[in-house]
Design a protein around this motif. Structure first.
Motif, PDB file in Angstrom:
ATOM      1  N   GLY A 330       0.808  -1.218   0.000  1.00 11.43           N
ATOM      2  CA  GLY A 330       0.000   0.000   0.000  1.00 11.43           C
ATOM      3  C   GLY A 330       0.835   1.260   0.000  1.00 11.43           C
ATOM      4  N   LEU A 331       2.153   1.111   0.233  1.00 10.97           N
ATOM      5  CA  LEU A 331       3.058   2.255   0.220  1.00 10.97           C
ATOM      6  C   LEU A 331       4.072   2.106  -0.910  1.00 10.97           C
ATOM      7  N   LEU A 332       4.467   3.239  -1.483  1.00 14.55           N
ATOM      8  CA  LEU A 332       5.494   3.238  -2.512  1.00 14.55           C
ATOM      9  C   LEU A 332       6.764   2.603  -1.965  1.00 14.55           C
ATOM     10  N   GLY A 333       7.314   1.653  -2.691  1.00 14.42           N
ATOM     11  CA  GLY A 333       8.528   0.968  -2.255  1.00 14.42           C
ATOM     12  C   GLY A 333       8.295  -0.465  -1.843  1.00 14.42           C
ATOM     13  N   HIS A 334       7.010  -0.862  -1.717  1.00 14.60           N
ATOM     14  CA  HIS A 334       6.730  -2.261  -1.378  1.00 14.60           C
ATOM     15  C   HIS A 334       7.112  -3.164  -2.539  1.00 14.60           C
ATOM     16  N   SER A 335       7.734  -4.290  -2.202  1.00 13.66           N
ATOM     17  CA  SER A 335       8.130  -5.251  -3.234  1.00 13.66           C
ATOM     18  C   SER A 335       7.958  -6.665  -2.718  1.00 13.66           C
ATOM     19  N   SER A 336       7.317  -7.492  -3.509  1.00 11.22           N
ATOM     20  CA  SER A 336       7.133  -8.892  -3.122  1.00 11.22           C
ATOM     21  C   SER A 336       8.398  -9.711  -3.345  1.00 11.22           C
ATOM     22  N   GLN A 483      16.431  -1.530   0.697  1.00 15.57           N
ATOM     23  CA  GLN A 483      16.011  -2.680   1.499  1.00 15.57           C
ATOM     24  C   GLN A 483      16.996  -3.833   1.358  1.00 15.57           C
ATOM     25  N   ARG A 484      17.459  -4.084   0.155  1.00 11.44           N
ATOM     26  CA  ARG A 484      18.456  -5.143  -0.043  1.00 11.44           C
ATOM     27  C   ARG A 484      19.748  -4.818   0.695  1.00 11.44           C
ATOM     28  N   THR A 485      20.135  -3.557   0.687  1.00  8.56           N
ATOM     29  CA  THR A 485      21.362  -3.147   1.373  1.00  8.56           C
ATOM     30  C   THR A 485      21.264  -3.388   2.872  1.00  8.56           C
ATOM     31  N   LEU A 486      20.137  -3.010   3.449  1.00 10.27           N
ATOM     32  CA  LEU A 486      19.978  -3.101   4.893  1.00 10.27           C
ATOM     33  C   LEU A 486      19.760  -4.539   5.367  1.00 10.27           C
ATOM     34  N   ILE A 487      18.933  -5.269   4.635  1.00 13.56           N
ATOM     35  CA  ILE A 487      18.571  -6.618   5.077  1.00 13.56           C
ATOM     36  C   ILE A 487      19.611  -7.654   4.660  1.00 13.56           C
TER      37      ILE A 487
END
Length: 531
Positions: A330-336, A483-487
């Motif tokens: 529901g928010l910009l930046g969500h990725s499955s 997200q990939r960088t952090l996780i």
């Protein structure tokens, strides 16, 4: 002292039609006049951390949104900003000039008018103090009073200011003259308010079961015609079973959260309404990257892999949904494409590489989480058990929020926890809040409780607002890479689930809806007490 609005069985069945299946339990009691009734809100955590609307940035949002108004309010149906103190607004074609027209005749609780000058003064003070979510106004270069009801914002770069002005924190408009010649910050911290919302502070007793009461502000611009709750009590009850019993006895009106077992009971109980809704709030497992054993990235990765993500969703029984990275759907930046899975062999191998795990030294970790939060308890129990089987002992401490946060912010790194469990939600309906507040470098420590310091990462985060305003496709890509960088690359966080709110409230409370942009807030003036 207070009068309770409760229903007998006959009234419940006739008026509410609440509950399902069989009547497992019922609420009994007496009914008082809806005009005089209290709305009693139960929280499992302390309510007030900071009374200053400029710097407030914690649980007190549940009260502050009933005391203070912002220029706009987020509408979850239209997914746009709606009118609040401002009735209309326009922006220039380049998105760098915004003009807001205010409601006429609105007054602060202090009696002074809410006008363009007071809007300018409150936002400029919030910017100057630079606490809480004040960063939302970083795009603002100048604020100009065009006339008593017209205020113009000139921005440094394009930004969705109508949405920003609806933020749950730091968007409050308040009377900066409330303390007169005194210190306004100290004035606020005494439990005083200078808002223009429907309620004003009645009593505040820090550490007491009934921590806070609000009373109706008779001069509220929204008016008091018809039936309204004239008083709000905020009660702190860490034990959810106790909170549930209080609801059954009609002593409280609304329980912010229940565990799945109690929620199922609530669904089957006559006289109780229930609501389960998706949220913008997720669970974060923050890993200390600066001190202690988890300074070793292999050990942080092992903790990530030890979490049984699918098992947690099953155990939560509806209270949580699968998380795909940091950004909820529901928010910009969500990725499955960011979908974590448990990997015990991988966790074992990483532990052994670092000299721990089965056959090696026992790894000792400290973990803090919220007292009275049964969902967090499910996570902590699962994680401690799993890691225990891998020769990792987790000393898990359930704490009230203020104590947990104080430990995380300790100036002495040796006193900080290895694993910090907490919820996060956006300050307005955009994912920027996660990245700026939780993962951007900063001193003193606030919510950046992984203690990560990376100039390259900070630079990427700083570019997000402009990208969101000018190139949503590029912003989408930037969010995904961050997200990939952090996780994955830095392994400073795990995201076990996105919360589904499970509310329970008395059947005679009418008109309640949940707005995901304002987590756990009940806009009490909008409710109708039923008799």
């Amino acid at each position: 002292m207070r009068r309770l609005l409760v229903l007998g069985l006959v009234a419940v069945l006739a008026l509410t039609g609440c509950g399902g299946g069989t009547v497992a339990e019922t609420i009994a009691g007496t009914t008082t006049s809806p005009q005089d009734s209290n709305f009693v809100y139960v929280s499992n955590l302390d309510v007030i951390t900071d009374w200053d609307p400029a710097t407030s940035y914690s649980n007190e949002v549940i009260a502050m949104q009933n005391v203070y108004d912002s220029l706009t309010v987020y509408n979850p149906v239209t997914k746009r900003a709606g009118a609040r103190l401002a009735t209309r607004w326009t922006s220039s074609s380049d998105g760098k000039t915004w003009t807001f027209t205010l409601r006429d005749g609105v007054k602060f609780h202090t009696g002074r008018p809410v006008d363009a000058a007071s809007v300018k003064a409150s936002i400029e003070r919030t910017k100057r103090l630079a606490g809480g979510a004040a960063y939302i106004w970083d795009c603002v270069q100048n604020i100009t009073v065009r006339d008593p009801l017209t205020v113009e914002f000139t921005l440094k770069y394009p930004a969705p200011l109508d949405l920003i002005a609806s933020a749950d924190y730091s968007a409050y408009i308040y009377d900066t003259a409330a303390a007169g010649s005194g210190d306004l910050t100290k004035w606020f911290q005494q439990g005083k308010d200078a808002g223009s919302g429907p309620y004003t502070v009645g009593t505040w007793k820090k550490g007491q079961r009934t921590e806070l009461t609000l009373r109706a502000f008779e001069g509220y611009w929204g008016g008091w015609d018809g039936a309204h709750y004239k008083n709000i009590e905020f009660r702190v009850t860490p034990n959810l079973n106790t909170a549930w019993q209080q609801l059954l006895r009609g002593e409280v009106s609304f329980v912010q959260r229940l565990n799945p077992a109690l929620y199922h009971k609530a669904e089957m109980t006559a006289g109780v309404r229930t609501l389960q809704v998706p949220s913008f709030q997720n669970m974060l497992v923050l890993l200390n990257s600066a001190s202690g054993p988890l300074k070793d990235i292999r050990l942080r990765q092992a903790v990530q892999k030890a979490i049984d993500y699918d098992g947690l969703i099953t155990a939560l029984k509806g209270a949580g949904a699968t998380a795909n990275g940091l950004v909820p759907e529901g928010l910009l930046g969500h990725s499955s494409k960011v979908a974590p899975k448990q990997d015990i062999p991988g966790a074992t191998a990483l532990l052994q590489q670092a000299g721990y795990g089965p056959g090696g030294k026992q790894l000792q970790l400290t973990l803090t989480y919220a007292q009275g939060d049964d969902d967090e308890q499910v996570l902590v129990d699962q994680l401690t058990q799993t890691l225990g089987q891998l020769n990792v002992h987790v000393n898990a401490l359930a704490m009230q929020w203020n104590a947990q946060w104080d430990q995380g912010k300790s100036k002495d790194p040796t006193k900080r926890q290895d694993i910090f469990v907490m919820y996060w939600w956006p300050d307005y309906a955009d994912a920027y809040s996660w990245f700026l507040n939780v993962f951007h470098s900063g001193e003193p420590v606030s919510f950046n409780l992984t203690y990560l310091k990376s100039k390259a990462l900070d630079s990427q985060i700083d570019k997000l607002p402009s990208l969101v305003a000018t190139d949503r496709s590029a912003a989408e890509k930037a969010y995904f890479e961050l997200q990939r960088t952090l996780i994955d690359q830095n392994a400073v966080v795990a995201v076990p689930w996105v919360s589904n709110y499970q509310r329970a409230y008395l059947g005679n409370v009418q008109g309640y809806t949940d707005n995901p942009a304002y987590p756990n807030v009940v806009f009490v003036h909008d409710l109708i007490p039923g008799g």
